[in-house]
Design an enzyme around this catalytic site. Sequence first.
Site, PDB file in Angstrom:
ATOM      1  N   LYS A   1       0.896  -1.211  -0.089  1.00 53.44           N
ATOM      2  CA  LYS A   1       0.030  -0.001   0.029  1.00 53.44           C
ATOM      3  C   LYS A   1       0.916   1.204  -0.038  1.00 53.44           C
ATOM      4  O   LYS A   1       2.223   1.033   0.371  1.00 53.44           O
ATOM      5  CB  LYS A   1      -0.870  -0.017   1.258  1.00 53.44           C
ATOM      6  CG  LYS A   1      -2.224   0.893   1.184  1.00 53.44           C
ATOM      7  CD  LYS A   1      -3.034   0.160   0.395  1.00 53.44           C
ATOM      8  CE  LYS A   1      -4.420   1.056   0.187  1.00 53.44           C
ATOM      9  NZ  LYS A   1      -5.663   0.311  -0.070  1.00 53.44           N
TER      10      LYS A   1
ATOM     11  N   ASP B   1      -6.940   4.525  -4.304  1.00 61.17           N
ATOM     12  CA  ASP B   1      -7.736   4.209  -3.052  1.00 61.17           C
ATOM     13  C   ASP B   1      -8.271   5.792  -2.923  1.00 61.17           C
ATOM     14  O   ASP B   1      -8.476   6.513  -3.715  1.00 61.17           O
ATOM     15  CB  ASP B   1      -6.731   3.863  -1.910  1.00 61.17           C
ATOM     16  CG  ASP B   1      -7.349   3.523  -0.615  1.00 61.17           C
ATOM     17  OD1 ASP B   1      -7.886   2.127  -0.505  1.00 61.17           O
ATOM     18  OD2 ASP B   1      -7.462   4.281   0.443  1.00 61.17           O
TER      19      ASP B   1
HETATM   20  P1  NDP Z   1     -12.731   8.071  -2.508  1.00 61.26           P
HETATM   21  O1  NDP Z   1     -11.774   8.982  -2.467  1.00 61.26           O
HETATM   22  O2  NDP Z   1     -13.447   7.842  -3.973  1.00 61.26           O
HETATM   23  O3  NDP Z   1     -14.254   8.480  -1.795  1.00 61.26           O
HETATM   24  C1  NDP Z   1     -13.831   8.508  -0.237  1.00 61.26           C
HETATM   25  C2  NDP Z   1     -15.121   8.957   0.377  1.00 61.26           C
HETATM   26  O4  NDP Z   1     -15.091   8.956   1.872  1.00 61.26           O
HETATM   27  C3  NDP Z   1     -15.652  10.410   0.080  1.00 61.26           C
HETATM   28  O5  NDP Z   1     -16.889  10.757   0.109  1.00 61.26           O
HETATM   29  C4  NDP Z   1     -14.858  11.219   1.034  1.00 61.26           C
HETATM   30  O6  NDP Z   1     -15.567  12.277   1.540  1.00 61.26           O
HETATM   31  C5  NDP Z   1     -15.196  10.228   2.302  1.00 61.26           C
HETATM   32  N1  NDP Z   1     -13.916  10.290   3.187  1.00 61.26           N
HETATM   33  C6  NDP Z   1     -12.871  10.096   3.135  1.00 61.26           C
HETATM   34  N2  NDP Z   1     -12.145  10.252   4.371  1.00 61.26           N
HETATM   35  C7  NDP Z   1     -12.924  10.692   5.178  1.00 61.26           C
HETATM   36  C8  NDP Z   1     -12.739  11.187   6.461  1.00 61.26           C
HETATM   37  N3  NDP Z   1     -11.649  10.931   7.007  1.00 61.26           N
HETATM   38  N4  NDP Z   1     -14.157  11.408   7.185  1.00 61.26           N
HETATM   39  C9  NDP Z   1     -15.322  11.216   6.386  1.00 61.26           C
HETATM   40  N5  NDP Z   1     -15.310  11.095   5.083  1.00 61.26           N
HETATM   41  C10 NDP Z   1     -14.244  10.776   4.407  1.00 61.26           C
HETATM   42  O7  NDP Z   1     -12.295   6.705  -2.011  1.00 61.26           O
HETATM   43  P2  NDP Z   1     -12.856   5.297  -1.998  1.00 61.26           P
HETATM   44  O8  NDP Z   1     -14.311   5.310  -2.426  1.00 61.26           O
HETATM   45  O9  NDP Z   1     -11.856   4.585  -3.343  1.00 61.26           O
HETATM   46  O10 NDP Z   1     -12.503   4.609  -0.697  1.00 61.26           O
HETATM   47  C11 NDP Z   1     -13.245   4.368   0.366  1.00 61.26           C
HETATM   48  C12 NDP Z   1     -12.895   3.278   1.263  1.00 61.26           C
HETATM   49  O11 NDP Z   1     -12.986   2.054   0.388  1.00 61.26           O
HETATM   50  C13 NDP Z   1     -11.554   3.565   1.997  1.00 61.26           C
HETATM   51  O12 NDP Z   1     -11.408   2.974   3.307  1.00 61.26           O
HETATM   52  C14 NDP Z   1     -10.747   2.719   0.913  1.00 61.26           C
HETATM   53  O13 NDP Z   1      -9.654   2.338   1.419  1.00 61.26           O
HETATM   54  C15 NDP Z   1     -11.659   1.538   0.636  1.00 61.26           C
HETATM   55  N6  NDP Z   1     -11.536   0.626  -0.738  1.00 61.26           N
HETATM   56  C16 NDP Z   1     -11.266   1.216  -1.767  1.00 61.26           C
HETATM   57  C17 NDP Z   1     -11.150   0.071  -3.058  1.00 61.26           C
HETATM   58  C18 NDP Z   1     -11.117   0.901  -4.293  1.00 61.26           C
HETATM   59  O14 NDP Z   1     -11.057   0.223  -5.287  1.00 61.26           O
HETATM   60  N7  NDP Z   1     -11.197   2.257  -4.641  1.00 61.26           N
HETATM   61  C19 NDP Z   1     -11.046  -1.012  -2.835  1.00 61.26           C
HETATM   62  C20 NDP Z   1     -11.440  -1.507  -1.516  1.00 61.26           C
HETATM   63  C21 NDP Z   1     -11.402  -0.621  -0.291  1.00 61.26           C
HETATM   64  P3  NDP Z   1     -15.244  13.708   0.519  1.00 61.26           P
HETATM   65  O15 NDP Z   1     -15.642  13.712  -0.616  1.00 61.26           O
HETATM   66  O16 NDP Z   1     -15.698  14.798   1.475  1.00 61.26           O
HETATM   67  O17 NDP Z   1     -13.622  13.785   0.556  1.00 61.26           O
HETATM   68  O1  2IT Z   2      -8.000  -1.345  -0.503  1.00 63.13           O
HETATM   69  C1  2IT Z   2      -8.121  -1.853  -1.545  1.00 63.13           C
HETATM   70  O2  2IT Z   2      -8.044  -3.054  -1.852  1.00 63.13           O
HETATM   71  C2  2IT Z   2      -7.836  -0.995  -2.877  1.00 63.13           C
HETATM   72  N1  2IT Z   2      -7.675   0.154  -2.743  1.00 63.13           N
HETATM   73  C3  2IT Z   2      -7.706  -1.580  -4.220  1.00 63.13           C
HETATM   74  C4  2IT Z   2      -6.189  -2.241  -4.360  1.00 63.13           C
HETATM   75  C5  2IT Z   2      -5.989  -2.600  -5.835  1.00 63.13           C
HETATM   76  O3  2IT Z   2      -4.625  -2.758  -6.121  1.00 63.13           O
HETATM   77  O4  2IT Z   2      -6.684  -2.363  -6.970  1.00 63.13           O
END
Ligand code: NDP
Ligand code: 2IT
Length: 460
Positions: A136, A176
């Site tokens: 990561k 992420d």
């Molecule tokens: P994005 O940046 O697309 O979206 C994140 C969302 O969460 C936004 O709406 C953001 O608000 C909100 N957010 C982020 N940090 C905070 C915080 N500290 N407090 C309150 N709201 C917060 O990220 P993802 O959707 O990609 O990721 C979301 C979660 O999913 C994370 O935990 C990530 O590790 C996990 N994840 C992501 C994957 C992926 O493929 N993208 C795969 C597996 C897990 P704002 O819009 O105001 O910034």
């Molecule tokens: O938390 C996760 O699994 C991710 N942000 C996606 C990782 C990836 O390599 O697609």
Amino acid sequence: MAVMTSLSEREQRAIMEFIEEVRRVHPHEPEFLQAVAEVARDVYPYELSVPEYREARILHRLTEADRIVIFRVTWRDDQGRIRVNRGYRVQMTNVLGPYKGGLRFHPSVNLSIIKFLAFEQIFKNSLTTLPLGAGKGGADFDPRGKSDAEIRRFCQAFMMELHKHIGRYIDVPAGDIGVGSKEIGYLYGMLLQLRGYEPGALTGKSPEIGGSLLRLEATGYGLIYFVEEMLRYHGEGTLEGKRIVISGAGNVALYAAEKALEKGARILTLSDSTGFIYDPDGLDEEKLAYIQKLKSRRGVSLREVCTRYRTIQFYSGKRPWSVPCDIALPCATQNEITLDDARLLVDQGCRVLAEGANMPTVPEAIEYFQEKGVLVAPGKAANAGGVAVSGLEMTQNAMRWWWSRQDIDRHLQEIMRRIHEQCIKYGQMEDGRINYVRGANIAGYDRVARAMVQMDLVLG
Ligand code: NDP
Ligand code: 2IT
């Protein structure tokens, strides 16, 4: 394989000693310690019960990264001022394949957070059954309020160092929080300039530059496929008519909402860092498409939604867990469900909690949910669809070929089904109940442990 419900005193002491040892070696890293403790509670007694794992000290080895790179990122803002951020890449283990995991750009990023995410990735990537190691990375860079040109310059500066450590057989980053397909495009553009054509060194690319169809949607869709498996297995019917509360309004949250809506569920909430929206009627496709467009502009608050849709309410600075629901899907960030939130959710009738985010639920809340009979799907199982399709993107890049949306969707559904199956196999308790957290931890661990024992690599 039924697991004992209660631990003996000796086992409990061994776990405590193990966690204390990790705390001593990694002080001041609360998130990392939390992730390790959550895994150790299930996995350490299991390790001690298998002589070859115990002898190989698998868990001790997995809590120490293969290597960690910390670097300076120097870039220029639109006013011409020099800015300095800190970049990270934690290469946890490559026993099962190249280091694999996303990049997070958020001001809260520090070593503890990147290490916890890399540690989670070990078990998640193992559960996909694809050849993926774990890593990561990210930076304490805040994309909010930055112009496109600033984001591009930051991504280029970040890749100036990162490229020395990645490659299709070495380490394959993706997105992420704060890193979506736009940022991946800039990162890949810089990699192309520095090293030449190497699409397999980064995933989450858009299809035009070698990305996989459905990668964008994969985490959110996969989460819903996993929830469907849970409901089916427990005879709780389908998603039709189920009330769902979602946190987040980013990649994971919005595509989970889209798929759940397609399945007939009622999406009551979404949230971001400014608060949450509640739609008593449930979001429909039009509203969701509008929100998707709105949130694609960096730094825009969900509050804006209310100016267009009068029936939607905005709760400033709050999380959505007070809204009565059948299913809760935390899809924003770590530790966003506290014990108080869990009590509220249970009181209001929540039956299923499935984590779209990584470690969104504090340990006491998980315990509480489980005590109350709520089904808890941990992120390492439920959100594995994203990294799984990243794995399929690597396959397609290696084949110099691409698969259709339908092909990928079929693979994604099959992978989520198999992950669910593994959770059942390893998480079945003596009383017949399924502990998904334990199932995911032990199943994820077991594959890595078997691989480590087979290679038996110990130097010195
Ligand atoms: P994005 O940046 O697309 O979206 C994140 C969302 O969460 C936004 O709406 C953001 O608000 C909100 N957010 C982020 N940090 C905070 C915080 N500290 N407090 C309150 N709201 C917060 O990220 P993802 O959707 O990609 O990721 C979301 C979660 O999913 C994370 O935990 C990530 O590790 C996990 N994840 C992501 C994957 C992926 O493929 N993208 C795969 C597996 C897990 P704002 O819009 O105001 O910034
Ligand atoms: O938390 C996760 O699994 C991710 N942000 C996606 C990782 C990836 O390599 O697609």
